[in-house]
Design an enzyme around this catalytic site. Structure first.
Site, PDB file in Angstrom:
ATOM      1  N   CYS A  58       0.822  -1.222   0.000  1.00  0.00           N
ATOM      2  CA  CYS A  58       0.000   0.000   0.000  1.00  0.00           C
ATOM      3  C   CYS A  58       0.853   1.268   0.000  1.00  0.00           C
ATOM      4  O   CYS A  58       0.341   2.362  -0.256  1.00  0.00           O
ATOM      5  CB  CYS A  58      -0.949   0.001   1.186  1.00  0.00           C
ATOM      6  SG  CYS A  58      -2.030  -1.438   1.217  1.00  0.00           S
ATOM      7  N   ASN A  88     -10.079  -0.245  -0.142  1.00  0.00           N
ATOM      8  CA  ASN A  88      -8.620  -0.148  -0.139  1.00  0.00           C
ATOM      9  C   ASN A  88      -8.081  -0.790  -1.415  1.00  0.00           C
ATOM     10  O   ASN A  88      -8.137  -2.008  -1.566  1.00  0.00           O
ATOM     11  CB  ASN A  88      -8.087  -0.862   1.110  1.00  0.00           C
ATOM     12  CG  ASN A  88      -6.577  -0.789   1.240  1.00  0.00           C
ATOM     13  OD1 ASN A  88      -5.886  -0.405   0.298  1.00  0.00           O
ATOM     14  ND2 ASN A  88      -6.076  -1.164   2.401  1.00  0.00           N
ATOM     15  N   HIS A 140      -3.385   7.279   1.791  1.00  0.00           N
ATOM     16  CA  HIS A 140      -3.781   5.923   1.397  1.00  0.00           C
ATOM     17  C   HIS A 140      -5.161   5.654   1.997  1.00  0.00           C
ATOM     18  O   HIS A 140      -5.418   5.954   3.163  1.00  0.00           O
ATOM     19  CB  HIS A 140      -2.749   4.923   1.917  1.00  0.00           C
ATOM     20  CG  HIS A 140      -3.182   3.499   1.765  1.00  0.00           C
ATOM     21  ND1 HIS A 140      -3.673   3.008   0.587  1.00  0.00           N
ATOM     22  CD2 HIS A 140      -3.223   2.476   2.657  1.00  0.00           C
ATOM     23  CE1 HIS A 140      -3.988   1.740   0.751  1.00  0.00           C
ATOM     24  NE2 HIS A 140      -3.732   1.397   2.002  1.00  0.00           N
TER      25      HIS A 140
END
Ligand code: ACO
Length: 333
Positions: A127, A290, A260
């Site tokens: 990520c 996500n 993020h």
């Protein structure tokens, strides 16, 4: 040698299949897995995610995002001399998704073939991948090793999910975002800050690997949710402060935070620590879930196309993910 690199175009792409929480809850219920829209929204802020169809790969999503970014920059593939793709879900074990993407872009037109021969490689920082990729591209451009880079985050994370594990399968989605980064005398990226600490490998991982034509170990995502949460809020504050200090700026100077998009509660916690109101934070977690390395460039593109992010504004990008790896990029848009 140029002093800076700057973003001159953004693009993004979400695969068409959108699952609201209600859609996912119904699919999981059919398999005997119990969850609810209320639980997912309250704990994560996620309301929907997109899943790529079978046979669609990270390079396909990246290709669509890159076409948009190039068009926004009024450039063609032939103008690009560096391709970096951040992904944890590559099309193949090798070659890199960046090489596959480069070839797809080269096939757009006879002129586009000019992109062939440019260096192309993947960055694996889960990520935090886009932050790592942008930091590497910035360093290469400032060193005079390239003039214009495509920097991409692209994921088909749905492929790594165990749909019998309700603690993880509700969190993630697929997508891609891209920027064209150009060497420039104007700022530009002002500072970057990247870190990793491999002692946290077990907190978030996909432990499977290929051996002798078989997958050994479990090839689905494993996560200690609370461990990730605690670590994430700490390191995100640290890297935000570090990148501001490197540029000689303060949190009060920020116009936008593009975090993020893992979980609204992690984002709220970071915003609070930086004394930023949530209307200065680009939020896509509700619609995208996500998307790992794709989440920051997807949110950035949304902010640019939506007219929120304006030229000259101070923008902080920041991410954290498996490794653990984390970091931030501070830029003047
Ligand atoms: N639906 C319904 N109930 C659930 C679900 C679900 N999908 N998942 C877990 N539960 C239950 C658990 O079984 C548990 O039940 P119990 O109390 O009867 O045992 C209860 O909910 C609470 O579980 P916790 O794990 O304690 O829930 P928590 O409040 O910690 O929330 C979450 C879990 C959302 C994963 C949270 O820990 C989190 O956001 N962590 C960060 C993880 C993250 O963002 N990962 C993304 C990858 S890393 C990155 O991108 C930064």
């Amino acid at each position: 040698m140029s002093v800076y690199s700057r973003i001159v175009g953004t693009g993004s792409y979400l695969p068409p299949r959108r699952l609201s929480n209600a859609d996912l809850v119904a699919e999981l219920a059919a398999k005997g897995v119990e969850t609810s829209d209320e639980w997912i929204v309250e704990r994560t802020g996620i309301g929907a995610r997109h899943f790529a169809a079978t046979g669609v790969f990270s390079s396909d999503l990246a290709f669509e995002a890159c076409k948009q970014a190039l068009s926004a920059a009024q450039l063609g593939p032939q103008d690009i001399d560096l391709v970096i793709v951040a992904t944890s879900t590559p099309d193949m074990v090798f070659p890199s998704t960046a090489c596959i993407l480069q070839h797809k872009l080269a096939q757009l037109s006879p002129q586009a073939m000019g992109i062939a021969g440019s260096p192309a490689f993947d960055v694996q920082a889960v990520c935090a991948g886009f932050i790592y990729a942008l930091s590497v591209a910035d360093a290469m451009l400032r060193a005079g090793n390239a003039k214009r880079a495509l920097v991409v985050g692209a994921e088909v994370f749905s492929r790594l999910l165990d749909f019998n594990d309700r603690t993880t399968c509700v969190l993630f989605g697929d997508g891609a975002g891209a920027v064209v980064l150009e060497a420039s005398e104007q700022p530009g990226i002002l500072a970057t800050d990247i870190h990793a600490d491999g002692k946290h490998v077990g907190l978030l991982c996909v432990p499977g690997h290929v051996q002798g034509g078989e997958i050994l170990g479990d090839p689905v995502l494993k996560m200690d949710g609370q461990g990730v949460f605690k670590l994430a809020v700490g390191v995100l504050e640290d890297t935000a402060r570090a990148v501001l200090a490197k540029a000689g700026l303060q949190d009060s100077d920020l116009d936008w935070l593009v975090p993020h998009q893992a979980n609204i509660r992690i984002i709220q916690s970071t915003a609070k620590k930086l004394k930023l109101s949530l209307d200065k934070v680009l939020l896509t977690v509700a619609d995208h879930g996500n998307t790992s390395a794709a989440s920051i460039p997807l949110a950035l593109d949304k902010g640019v196309r939506g007219g929120q992010i304006q030229p000259g504004q101070l923008v902080m990008l920041e991410g954290v993910g498996g490794g653990f790896a984390w970091g931030s990029v501070l830029l003047r848009y």
